[in-house]
Design a protein around this motif. Structure first.
Motif, short mmCIF file in Angstrom:
data_model
loop_
_atom_site.label_atom_id
_atom_site.label_comp_id
_atom_site.label_asym_id
_atom_site.label_seq_id
_atom_site.Cartn_x
_atom_site.Cartn_y
_atom_site.Cartn_z
N ASP A 28 75.74 27.42 -88.94
CA ASP A 28 75.70 25.80 -88.90
C ASP A 28 76.81 25.33 -89.80
N GLY A 29 77.66 26.19 -90.33
CA GLY A 29 78.93 25.86 -91.07
C GLY A 29 78.46 25.70 -92.78
N ARG A 30 77.31 25.83 -92.76
CA ARG A 30 76.69 25.68 -94.33
C ARG A 30 76.02 27.36 -94.60
N ILE A 31 75.12 27.60 -93.61
CA ILE A 31 74.61 28.89 -93.40
C ILE A 31 74.98 29.61 -92.43
N PRO A 32 75.73 30.65 -92.68
CA PRO A 32 76.50 31.58 -91.47
C PRO A 32 75.38 32.24 -90.80
N ASN A 33 74.24 32.67 -91.13
CA ASN A 33 73.34 33.38 -90.55
C ASN A 33 74.05 34.73 -90.16
N SER A 34 73.44 35.40 -88.94
CA SER A 34 74.12 36.65 -88.69
C SER A 34 74.06 36.94 -86.98
N PRO A 35 74.99 37.72 -86.72
CA PRO A 35 74.84 37.99 -85.15
C PRO A 35 73.74 39.28 -84.81
N GLY A 122 73.27 37.39 -94.59
CA GLY A 122 73.79 35.76 -94.04
C GLY A 122 72.76 35.05 -93.43
N THR A 123 71.58 35.52 -93.29
CA THR A 123 70.49 34.75 -92.91
C THR A 123 69.87 33.82 -93.70
N GLY A 124 69.82 32.57 -93.46
CA GLY A 124 69.44 31.72 -94.40
C GLY A 124 67.61 31.52 -94.31
N HIS A 125 67.26 31.31 -95.57
CA HIS A 125 65.87 31.44 -95.79
C HIS A 125 65.43 30.38 -96.87
N CYS A 126 64.28 29.65 -96.65
CA CYS A 126 63.82 28.92 -97.70
C CYS A 126 62.16 28.66 -97.57
N HIS A 127 61.81 28.74 -98.72
CA HIS A 127 60.23 28.52 -98.79
C HIS A 127 59.71 27.13 -98.60
N LEU A 128 58.70 26.91 -97.62
CA LEU A 128 58.16 25.65 -97.54
C LEU A 128 56.77 25.26 -98.08
N GLU A 129 56.10 26.36 -97.81
CA GLU A 129 54.74 26.11 -98.32
C GLU A 129 53.93 27.48 -98.31
N ALA A 130 53.19 27.73 -99.35
CA ALA A 130 52.26 28.73 -99.32
C ALA A 130 50.98 28.71 -100.20
N SER A 131 50.07 29.71 -99.86
CA SER A 131 48.81 29.61 -100.74
C SER A 131 49.07 30.19 -102.06
#
Length: 184
Positions: A28-35, A122-131
């Motif tokens: 996305d131009g900010r997070i490259p991610n991966s093929p 390169g894969t973007g990851h982010c915590h949203l919610e959790a127990s």
């Protein structure tokens, strides 16, 4: 014979690990991610006799046997980030959590005890919610003991893409399958 896959709910009836869900995310131009696809091995249910420490011991033994070194226990940061010099695997030790993978416009995934998530470099990851009891064991391929932490930053993007292209592919996934099966 080690029965970790079976006890963690990650074994196929014929032996070996279950097949993962495979997801790809766009740059996305900010997070490259991966093929390479992100791999999500969903547990069919952890054996009731296993407490969190027994689950951790099983994951540690399984990951080590397949060339992925356990590194830390904890959660995921609550901002979008990625690693450009290492692939990363998580084994869920307890609880339930929801992560967004692939950056701000990525996809949400709920993880629960016994699941294994493998993020190619390169894969973007982010915590949203959790127990409250959500706890992960992180592991990295043996030749990728260094780790960087890059936020969603367009200025860091191009240099990160070059580093990501240099990250080696481990011979096996953390559960013992041939990595080329998913990443070849």
């Amino acid at each position: 014979m080690d029965d970790s896959l079976e006890m963690l709910g990650l074994a196929e009836a014929h032996g070996g690990s279950i097949a993962p869900e495979c997801r790809r995310f766009n740059d996305d131009g900010r997070i490259p991610n991966s093929p390479l696809p992100t791999l999500l091995f969903r547990s069919h249910g952890v054996a009731g006799a296993l407490d969190r420490e027994a689950i951790a011991a099983r994951f540690e033994r399984l990951f080590c046997a397949n060339g992925w070194q356990p590194s830390w226990r904890g959660g995921v940061y609550d901002y979008h980030h990625y690693h450009s010099i290492a692939h990363e695997a998580f084994g869920v030790l307890s609880g339930r959590g929801r992560l967004r993978l692939g950056g701000e416009r990525g996809e949400d995934f709920t993880l629960q005890v016994g699941d294994v998530l493998v993020l190619p470099a390169g894969t973007g990851h982010c915590h949203l919610e959790a127990s409250e009891d959500f706890l992960l064991l992180a592991a990295y391929p043996e030749d990728q003991r260094q780790l960087d932490l890059i936020g969603a930053d367009p200025e860091a993007h191009d240099a990160a893409v070059a580093r990501i292209a240099q990250v080696s592919l481990p011979p096996r996934d953390p559960l013992g399958g041939d990595s080329a099966r998913w990443w070849g």
